[in-house]
Motif scaffolding. Structure first.
Motif, PDB file in Angstrom:
ATOM      1  N   ALA A   1      24.731  26.666  61.928  1.00 60.02           N
ATOM      2  CA  ALA A   1      26.041  26.766  61.278  1.00 60.02           C
ATOM      3  C   ALA A   1      26.845  25.480  61.473  1.00 60.02           C
ATOM      4  CB  ALA A   1      26.811  27.961  61.832  1.00 60.02           C
ATOM      5  N   LEU A   2      26.865  24.963  62.694  1.00 64.12           N
ATOM      6  CA  LEU A   2      27.601  23.720  62.965  1.00 64.12           C
ATOM      7  C   LEU A   2      26.993  22.538  62.215  1.00 64.12           C
ATOM      8  CD1 LEU A   2      28.342  24.114  66.782  1.00 64.12           C
ATOM      9  CD2 LEU A   2      29.954  24.268  64.885  1.00 64.12           C
ATOM     10  N   GLU A   3      25.665  22.485  62.167  1.00 59.20           N
ATOM     11  CA  GLU A   3      24.975  21.406  61.445  1.00 59.20           C
ATOM     12  C   GLU A   3      25.333  21.449  59.956  1.00 59.20           C
ATOM     13  OE1 GLU A   3      22.499  18.160  60.865  1.00 59.20           O
ATOM     14  OE2 GLU A   3      22.977  19.046  62.807  1.00 59.20           O
ATOM     15  N   LEU A   4      25.325  22.643  59.367  1.00 61.72           N
ATOM     16  CA  LEU A   4      25.656  22.779  57.948  1.00 61.72           C
ATOM     17  C   LEU A   4      27.116  22.401  57.670  1.00 61.72           C
ATOM     18  CD1 LEU A   4      23.810  26.112  57.094  1.00 61.72           C
ATOM     19  CD2 LEU A   4      23.253  23.861  56.219  1.00 61.72           C
ATOM     20  N   ILE A   5      28.020  22.826  58.547  1.00 57.55           N
ATOM     21  CA  ILE A   5      29.443  22.509  58.355  1.00 57.55           C
ATOM     22  C   ILE A   5      29.663  21.002  58.444  1.00 57.55           C
ATOM     23  CG2 ILE A   5      31.735  22.733  59.397  1.00 57.55           C
ATOM     24  CD1 ILE A   5      30.846  25.624  60.195  1.00 57.55           C
ATOM     25  N   ASN A   6      29.063  20.358  59.459  1.00 57.20           N
ATOM     26  CA  ASN A   6      29.226  18.913  59.613  1.00 57.20           C
ATOM     27  C   ASN A   6      28.617  18.145  58.445  1.00 57.20           C
ATOM     28  OD1 ASN A   6      30.635  18.968  62.021  1.00 57.20           O
ATOM     29  ND2 ASN A   6      28.804  18.945  63.276  1.00 57.20           N
ATOM     30  N   ALA A   7      27.449  18.595  57.963  1.00 55.40           N
ATOM     31  CA  ALA A   7      26.810  17.913  56.835  1.00 55.40           C
ATOM     32  C   ALA A   7      27.617  18.108  55.555  1.00 55.40           C
ATOM     33  CB  ALA A   7      25.390  18.427  56.649  1.00 55.40           C
ATOM     34  N   ALA A   8      28.219  19.279  55.377  1.00 62.66           N
ATOM     35  CA  ALA A   8      29.033  19.528  54.183  1.00 62.66           C
ATOM     36  C   ALA A   8      30.271  18.644  54.170  1.00 62.66           C
ATOM     37  CB  ALA A   8      29.422  20.995  54.111  1.00 62.66           C
ATOM     38  N   LYS A   9      30.813  18.352  55.362  1.00 59.06           N
ATOM     39  CA  LYS A   9      31.988  17.481  55.467  1.00 59.06           C
ATOM     40  C   LYS A   9      31.609  16.004  55.527  1.00 59.06           C
ATOM     41  CE  LYS A   9      34.772  20.762  58.136  1.00 59.06           C
ATOM     42  NZ  LYS A   9      35.278  21.031  59.486  1.00 59.06           N
ATOM     43  N   GLU A  10      30.323  15.692  55.496  1.00 58.05           N
ATOM     44  CA  GLU A  10      29.784  14.333  55.664  1.00 58.05           C
ATOM     45  C   GLU A  10      30.245  13.733  56.993  1.00 58.05           C
ATOM     46  OE1 GLU A  10      28.981  11.687  52.359  1.00 58.05           O
ATOM     47  OE2 GLU A  10      30.204  13.005  51.108  1.00 58.05           O
ATOM     48  N   ASN A  11      30.259  14.564  58.023  1.00 56.52           N
ATOM     49  CA  ASN A  11      30.637  14.157  59.365  1.00 56.52           C
ATOM     50  C   ASN A  11      29.419  13.512  60.043  1.00 56.52           C
ATOM     51  OD1 ASN A  11      31.534  13.980  61.996  1.00 56.52           O
ATOM     52  ND2 ASN A  11      32.534  15.973  61.955  1.00 56.52           N
ATOM     53  N   THR A  12      29.616  12.393  60.735  1.00 60.67           N
ATOM     54  CA  THR A  12      28.476  11.705  61.358  1.00 60.67           C
ATOM     55  C   THR A  12      27.958  12.422  62.604  1.00 60.67           C
ATOM     56  OG1 THR A  12      30.032  10.251  62.504  1.00 60.67           O
ATOM     57  CG2 THR A  12      29.024   9.412  60.487  1.00 60.67           C
ATOM     58  N   ASN A  13      28.608  13.521  63.026  1.00 57.07           N
ATOM     59  CA  ASN A  13      28.063  14.318  64.123  1.00 57.07           C
ATOM     60  C   ASN A  13      26.810  15.068  63.686  1.00 57.07           C
ATOM     61  OD1 ASN A  13      30.172  13.494  65.655  1.00 57.07           O
ATOM     62  ND2 ASN A  13      31.334  15.390  65.521  1.00 57.07           N
ATOM     63  N   SER A  14      26.592  15.159  62.386  1.00 57.35           N
ATOM     64  CA  SER A  14      25.435  15.868  61.850  1.00 57.35           C
ATOM     65  C   SER A  14      24.184  15.004  61.971  1.00 57.35           C
ATOM     66  CB  SER A  14      25.685  16.226  60.393  1.00 57.35           C
ATOM     67  OG  SER A  14      24.483  16.625  59.777  1.00 57.35           O
ATOM     68  N   TYR A  15      23.108  15.601  62.473  1.00 60.77           N
ATOM     69  CA  TYR A  15      21.819  14.915  62.609  1.00 60.77           C
ATOM     70  C   TYR A  15      21.313  14.462  61.241  1.00 60.77           C
ATOM     71  CZ  TYR A  15      16.781  14.427  63.519  1.00 60.77           C
ATOM     72  OH  TYR A  15      15.496  13.959  63.588  1.00 60.77           O
ATOM     73  N   ALA A  16      21.443  15.327  60.235  1.00 58.20           N
ATOM     74  CA  ALA A  16      20.930  15.023  58.898  1.00 58.20           C
ATOM     75  C   ALA A  16      21.651  13.824  58.280  1.00 58.20           C
ATOM     76  CB  ALA A  16      21.067  16.247  57.996  1.00 58.20           C
ATOM     77  N   ILE A  17      22.965  13.740  58.463  1.00 53.87           N
ATOM     78  CA  ILE A  17      23.725  12.617  57.903  1.00 53.87           C
ATOM     79  C   ILE A  17      23.350  11.324  58.617  1.00 53.87           C
ATOM     80  CG2 ILE A  17      26.054  11.682  57.572  1.00 53.87           C
ATOM     81  CD1 ILE A  17      25.557  13.989  55.714  1.00 53.87           C
ATOM     82  N   LYS A  18      23.172  11.391  59.943  1.00 56.18           N
ATOM     83  CA  LYS A  18      22.760  10.194  60.701  1.00 56.18           C
ATOM     84  C   LYS A  18      21.422   9.674  60.196  1.00 56.18           C
ATOM     85  CE  LYS A  18      24.688  11.411  65.114  1.00 56.18           C
ATOM     86  NZ  LYS A  18      24.276  12.031  66.346  1.00 56.18           N
ATOM     87  N   LYS A  19      20.465  10.603  60.025  1.00 50.71           N
ATOM     88  CA  LYS A  19      19.117  10.204  59.565  1.00 50.71           C
ATOM     89  C   LYS A  19      19.148   9.670  58.149  1.00 50.71           C
ATOM     90  CE  LYS A  19      16.286  10.784  62.926  1.00 50.71           C
ATOM     91  NZ  LYS A  19      15.535   9.643  63.449  1.00 50.71           N
ATOM     92  N   LYS A  20      19.974  10.274  57.307  1.00 53.69           N
ATOM     93  CA  LYS A  20      20.083   9.809  55.916  1.00 53.69           C
ATOM     94  C   LYS A  20      20.607   8.370  55.890  1.00 53.69           C
ATOM     95  CE  LYS A  20      23.167  10.113  52.156  1.00 53.69           C
ATOM     96  NZ  LYS A  20      24.427  10.613  51.713  1.00 53.69           N
ATOM     97  N   ASP A  21      21.648   8.089  56.685  1.00 55.82           N
ATOM     98  CA  ASP A  21      22.196   6.736  56.740  1.00 55.82           C
ATOM     99  C   ASP A  21      21.176   5.755  57.307  1.00 55.82           C
ATOM    100  OD1 ASP A  21      24.528   7.677  55.671  1.00 55.82           O
ATOM    101  OD2 ASP A  21      25.592   7.804  57.593  1.00 55.82           O
ATOM    102  N   GLU A  22      20.364   6.227  58.245  1.00 52.39           N
ATOM    103  CA  GLU A  22      19.327   5.390  58.838  1.00 52.39           C
ATOM    104  C   GLU A  22      18.248   5.037  57.808  1.00 52.39           C
ATOM    105  OE1 GLU A  22      16.140   6.430  62.137  1.00 52.39           O
ATOM    106  OE2 GLU A  22      18.182   6.644  62.921  1.00 52.39           O
ATOM    107  N   LEU A  23      17.884   6.009  56.964  1.00 48.61           N
ATOM    108  CA  LEU A  23      16.841   5.794  55.956  1.00 48.61           C
ATOM    109  C   LEU A  23      17.293   4.878  54.832  1.00 48.61           C
ATOM    110  CD1 LEU A  23      15.347   9.390  55.578  1.00 48.61           C
ATOM    111  CD2 LEU A  23      14.119   7.374  56.361  1.00 48.61           C
ATOM    112  N   GLU A  24      18.569   4.954  54.464  1.00 47.12           N
ATOM    113  CA  GLU A  24      19.032   4.175  53.303  1.00 47.12           C
ATOM    114  C   GLU A  24      19.317   2.735  53.650  1.00 47.12           C
ATOM    115  OE1 GLU A  24      22.287   6.349  51.637  1.00 47.12           O
ATOM    116  OE2 GLU A  24      20.943   7.560  50.433  1.00 47.12           O
TER     117      GLU A  24
END
Length: 103
Positions: A80-103
């Motif tokens: 739930a926390l991961e989804l909320i952070n990713a929806a807000k584009e918060n850098t606390n989210s693992y998925a957003i960090k990895k996406k920025d790393e890949l691009e």
């Protein structure tokens, strides 16, 4: 369980939060190996929409799994926390960090 937590925390539709999280955490670009005869170099390529969705879901679940490992929080709370952070584009989210790393 995770959707109930999302609804309590954000007072938004949990499905919409999930869709926003998937949209925000899918990488738009990726790098691939290009070359022949032993010489290989990395080249940036666009990502197809289906792969983008699949990779976003993979990154979200991996982030939740890593967050809940050796932690008091349940996997549902971490997801739930991961989804909320990713929806807000918060850098606390693992998925957003990895996406920025890949691009």
């Amino acid at each position: 369980h995770a959707f109930e937590i999302i609804n309590l925390i954000t007072d938004k539709n949990p499905i919409q939060v999930f869709v926003d999280a998937v949209m925000n955490s899918g990488p738009r670009e990726d790098s691939t190996r290009v070359g022949s005869a032993g010489t290989a170099r990395r080249q940036a390529v666009d990502v197809s929409p289906l792969r983008r969705v699949n990779q976003a879901i993979y990154l979200l679940t991996t982030g939740a799994r890593k967050a809940s490992f050796r932690n008091i929080k349940s996997i549902g709370e971490c997801l739930a926390l991961e989804l909320i952070n990713a929806a807000k584009e918060n850098t606390n989210s693992y998925a957003i960090k990895k996406k920025d790393e890949l691009e």
